[in-house]
Design a protein around this motif. Structure first.
Motif, short mmCIF file in Angstrom:
data_model
loop_
_atom_site.label_atom_id
_atom_site.label_comp_id
_atom_site.label_asym_id
_atom_site.label_seq_id
_atom_site.Cartn_x
_atom_site.Cartn_y
_atom_site.Cartn_z
N ARG A 294 -15.04 15.71 17.72
CA ARG A 294 -15.85 14.62 18.58
C ARG A 294 -15.50 13.40 19.72
O ARG A 294 -15.27 12.14 19.86
N LEU A 295 -13.71 13.46 19.58
CA LEU A 295 -13.35 13.75 20.56
C LEU A 295 -12.56 13.66 22.12
O LEU A 295 -11.74 14.95 21.41
N ASN A 296 -11.62 13.35 23.58
CA ASN A 296 -11.71 14.37 24.26
C ASN A 296 -10.60 14.36 23.84
O ASN A 296 -9.38 13.72 23.13
N ASP A 297 -9.33 15.47 24.78
CA ASP A 297 -8.20 15.70 24.43
C ASP A 297 -7.88 14.93 24.67
O ASP A 297 -6.24 14.44 24.29
N ASP A 298 -7.50 13.71 25.33
CA ASP A 298 -6.54 12.32 25.64
C ASP A 298 -6.66 12.26 24.10
O ASP A 298 -4.99 11.32 24.28
N PHE A 299 -7.09 11.77 23.28
CA PHE A 299 -7.01 11.11 22.55
C PHE A 299 -6.64 12.11 21.19
O PHE A 299 -6.21 11.64 19.96
N LEU A 300 -6.52 13.07 21.24
CA LEU A 300 -6.32 14.15 19.95
C LEU A 300 -5.62 13.63 18.92
O LEU A 300 -4.70 13.93 18.54
N ASP A 301 -3.65 13.62 20.18
CA ASP A 301 -2.95 13.92 19.54
C ASP A 301 -1.88 13.03 20.67
O ASP A 301 -1.10 13.21 22.18
N PRO A 302 -1.16 12.07 20.35
CA PRO A 302 -0.33 10.83 20.63
C PRO A 302 0.74 11.47 21.15
O PRO A 302 1.45 10.46 21.95
N VAL A 303 1.23 12.56 20.61
CA VAL A 303 2.81 13.29 20.55
C VAL A 303 2.60 14.19 21.67
O VAL A 303 3.94 13.78 23.22
N ALA A 304 1.48 14.47 22.38
CA ALA A 304 1.06 15.09 23.51
C ALA A 304 0.20 14.82 24.65
O ALA A 304 0.72 15.51 25.77
N PHE A 305 -0.39 13.90 24.06
CA PHE A 305 -0.71 12.99 25.19
C PHE A 305 -1.04 11.97 25.51
O PHE A 305 0.12 11.48 25.64
N ARG A 306 -2.05 10.90 25.58
CA ARG A 306 -2.22 9.19 25.46
C ARG A 306 -1.02 8.52 24.22
O ARG A 306 -1.52 8.94 22.91
N PRO A 307 0.05 7.75 24.08
CA PRO A 307 1.05 7.76 23.31
C PRO A 307 0.08 7.17 22.55
O PRO A 307 0.39 6.74 21.30
N GLU A 308 -0.67 6.17 23.18
CA GLU A 308 -1.34 4.29 22.38
C GLU A 308 -2.16 5.05 21.79
O GLU A 308 -2.96 3.98 21.29
N SER A 309 -3.09 6.31 22.18
CA SER A 309 -4.49 6.14 21.48
C SER A 309 -3.54 6.71 19.41
O SER A 309 -2.80 7.04 18.65
#
Length: 505
Positions: A294-309
Motif C-alpha cells: 500500500r505504498l508507491n514504487d518510489d518508496f518500496l526499496d531504497p536500494v532500487a529506488f529512492r535511497p532516502e526512503s
C-alpha cells in the motif's frame, strides 16, 4: 417516534416524508433516482415505496446514528496535506444499479483489466505494442511509472494488476471510464464499512430491494493473493505492507488486514535474508510469499529506488526479480494508469483481445501533441485539465470555475512540460438525492468498482459511490470534501422491478 407525519391536505405529500420534494432540482442531465416527472426510476421503485412511509425526523435520527457508528469504528481518512483525520461523510440513501446494468459493467471492467494486464505483460517483455506504434513508445518509456527494473522480471501468472479500481461516470447514455487506478487502488474498506453501518442502523431498509452481498470481498482478496504466490512458496505468509499510521489510507490498511486475517507490516518489520523476504514475529523470522503493498514504487526499496526512503524493504526488487516473492500490484504497474496512457486503452482492447470496448473512454486531449495542446490552451475556461501523475483531485484545473490567474498559471505549466498534462471536456454526469439540511438535495456521484483479477476474475457487486457534497460541485474526491453512499446492485431474481410488500421501519 412516529414512522410518518400525519396527513395534511394542504401540504404536498412529499413535504411530509423522505421523498424528493418540490424544491428538488434536476441539475444534471440524468438523475439516477427520479425522472423528469419526479417519478422513481425503475431500480428505485422498491426503495421509493419504502421511504414514502418515513418521516424526516426518523431519517435524520438514523443519519445521526450512522455518523456515530462511523466515529466509533474509526472510519476515517486524512484530509489533504494537513494529515488531519476526519470521518468519511456518509449518506444513508443508497445508490442502486439493476442486475442488467451491473452485468454490463462487469463485462466491461473485466475486458478492460484483461487488456491492461496484457499491456503490462507486453511492455515489460517483447514490447510488441510499442514496436507496432499502437501506443507511442515515448509516452510509455518516458513515464515516471515505467520501471526498467521490471523488464523481463517474472510476475506469477503474468498478472501485474490483481486489484483494480477504475473510476466511472454515468451519463444519460450509460457509463464511461474516467480513469484507471492500478498502483494502490483504495476505497474497498469504505465500501464494506458503508454497507455494515447501513445494515446496523437501518436494517429494515434492506427490505426495499434484493441486494447482492459484498461481504465476500476480504475472503476473495486473500484467496487471490495466496494464489499468486511464487512456486515453492505455498506455506509462506501473505502480508499487508503499509507506510504506517500517518498515511491517509491507514484505516483501510488496518481494516483489510484484519478482515483478511493477515499480518499488517511496515518496512521495518520485513527484511530480505539470503534472497528471501522474511517477517519478524514474536517467534522469529517467517517467510513471506506475497506482499499486498500500500505504498508507491518510489518508496518500496531504497536500494532500487529512492535511497532516502525509510518505508520500504532493502533488496525487495531483487527478491522479486529472483521469483522469491510476489508484490501486488506488481512494481511498475503504475505506467498503465498514467493519464497520458489512458486514451490508448480502447486500442489495447482491440489489439490484444480483438474486441470493441464495452465501456468507452472520455474524450481526452494529450498536451504532448501540438494540435491537441493548442486546443487545450485555447479552451482552458471550458475544460478540465489534469496532471497525469496526480490523484485525489490534486494537480487539476476545473476550467468553468477557475480564475484568470489560475488559468494563466496552468498555461505556463503546460507549455513547460506538455507531457505532464491532459485535457478533458466537462461532463454533466449523474446525480442522486442526498440528505442535506433536513431534506433530499441533488448531488453528483461517481463509482469505483473493484476488480479482483486473480486466477478467476471477479468484480465485487457494488463498489464505492463517491458524492460531491458541495452544492453544484463536480469534485467527488474525499480529500476535496466529498462523501460516499452504499452501492446496491440488485440481484437478478423474480423480485427485480416488481412491487414488493414492504414492512414499516
Amino acid at each position: 417516534m412516529q414512522a410518518a407525519l400525519p396527513a395534511n391536505p394542504g401540504v404536498d405529500r412529499r413535504e411530509q416524508n423522505c421523498l424528493p420534494g418540490p424544491l428538488y432540482r434536476l441539475d444534471s442531465e440524468f438523475d439516477e433516482m427520479v425522472d423528469a416527472e419526479m417519478q422513481p426510476q425503475r431500480p428505485y421503485r422498491g426503495l421509493w415505496k419504502f421511504i414514502e412511509k418515513l418521516s424526516p425526523e426518523l431519517w435524520e435520527d438514523r443519519q445521526r446514528m450512522a455518523a456515530g457508528e462511523l466515529v466509533r469504528g474509526g472510519v476515517t481518512f486524512a484530509l489533504d496535506s494537513k494529515n488531519e483525520n476526519r470521518v468519511f461523510p456518509f449518506d444513508l440513501l443508497p445508490r442502486i444499479l439493476s442486475a442488467s446494468e451491473w452485468l454490463h459493467l462487469e463485462k466491461g471492467l473485466i475486458q478492460r483489466v484483461t487488456a491492461l494486464n496484457c499491456f503490462l505483460r507486453d511492455i515489460y517483455a517483447q514490447a510488441r505494442i510499442l514496436q507496432e506504434g499502437i501506443v507511442p513508445s515515448e509516452l510509455v518509456l518516458g513515464s515516471p511509472q515505467f520501471r526498467r527494473e521490471m523488464v523481463q522480471a517474472p510476475v506469477p501468472h503474468g498478472i501485474y494488476a490483481m486489484i483494480a479500481g477504475s473510476d466511472l461516470l454515468r451519463l444519460r447514455d450509460g457509463f464511461v471510464v474516467l480513469e484507471d487506478n492500478l498502483r494502490v487502488p483504495s476505497g474497498a474498506s469504505y465500501m464494506l464499512a458503508n454497507r455494515r453501518v447501513l445494515r446496523r442502523v437501518f436494517p429494515s431498509l434492506f427490505q426495499a430491494a434484493p441486494v447482492a452481498s459484498i461481504e465476500s470481498y476480504p475472503t476473495l482478496l486473500r484467496e487471490a493473493l495466496c494464489a499468486l504466490r511464487p512456486k515453492g512458496a505455498d506455506g509462506a505468509l501473505t502480508v499487508m505492507l503499509t507506510p504506517g499510521i500517518h498515511n491517509a489510507a491507514y484505516f483501510e490498511h488496518t481494516f483489510l488486514a484484519q478482515e483478511m486475517g493477515i499480518p499488517l507490516a511496515e518496512g521495518k518489520d520485513l527484511a530480505v535474508i539470503e534472497g528471501k523476504v522474511q517477517l519478524r514475529t514474536s517467534s522469529g523470522w517467517k517467510g513471506v510469499g506475497a506482499i499486498y503493498r500500500r505504498l508507491n514504487d518510489d518508496f518500496l526499496d531504497p536500494v532500487a529506488f529512492r535511497p532516502e526512503s525509510l518505508l520500504g524493504v532493502p533488496g525487495l526488487v531483487a527478491a522479486c526479480r529472483a521469483g522469491r516473492v510476489n508484490v501486488v500490484n506488481a512494481i511498475g504497474t503504475g505506467v498503465a494508469d498514467d493519464k497520458a496512457i489512458y486514451p490508448f486503452v480502447p486500442s489495447m482492447i482491440r489489439y490484444y483481445l480483438g474486441e470493441e470496448p464495452i465501456l468507452p473512454n472520455v474524450e481526452t486531449f494529450l498536451c504532448e501533441r501540438p494540435a491537441e495542446r493548442d486546443h487545450v490552451l485555447a479552451n482552458l475556461s471550458k475544460l478540465v485539465v489534469k496532471e497525469v501523475s496526480q490523484a485525489g483531485g490534486y494537480g487539476m484545473l476545473f476550467g468553468p470555475t477557475s480564475s484568470v490567474q489560475e488559468r494563466a498559471a496552468f498555461r505556463e505549466k503546460i507549455l513547460a512540460q506538455p507531457r505532464n498534462y491532459i485535457g478533458q471536456p466537462v461532463l454533466s454526469f449523474s446525480q442522486v438525492p442526498c440528505w442535506i439540511d433536513g431534506r433530499l438535495q441533488p448531488r453528483r456521484i461517481d463509482l469505483r468498482p473493484f476488480v479482483l483479477f486473480g486466477p478467476t476474475p471477479t468484480v465485487i457487486p457494488g463498489g464505492l459511490t463517491r458524492v460531491a457534497l458541495r452544492e453544484g460541485s463536480f469534485i467527488v474526491n474525499s480529500c476535496q470534501g466529498g462523501g460516499s453512499k452504499d452501492t446496491w446492485v440488485l440481484r437478478a431474481d423474480k423480485r427485480e422491478g416488481r412491487a414488493q410488500n414492504l414492512a414499516r421501519p
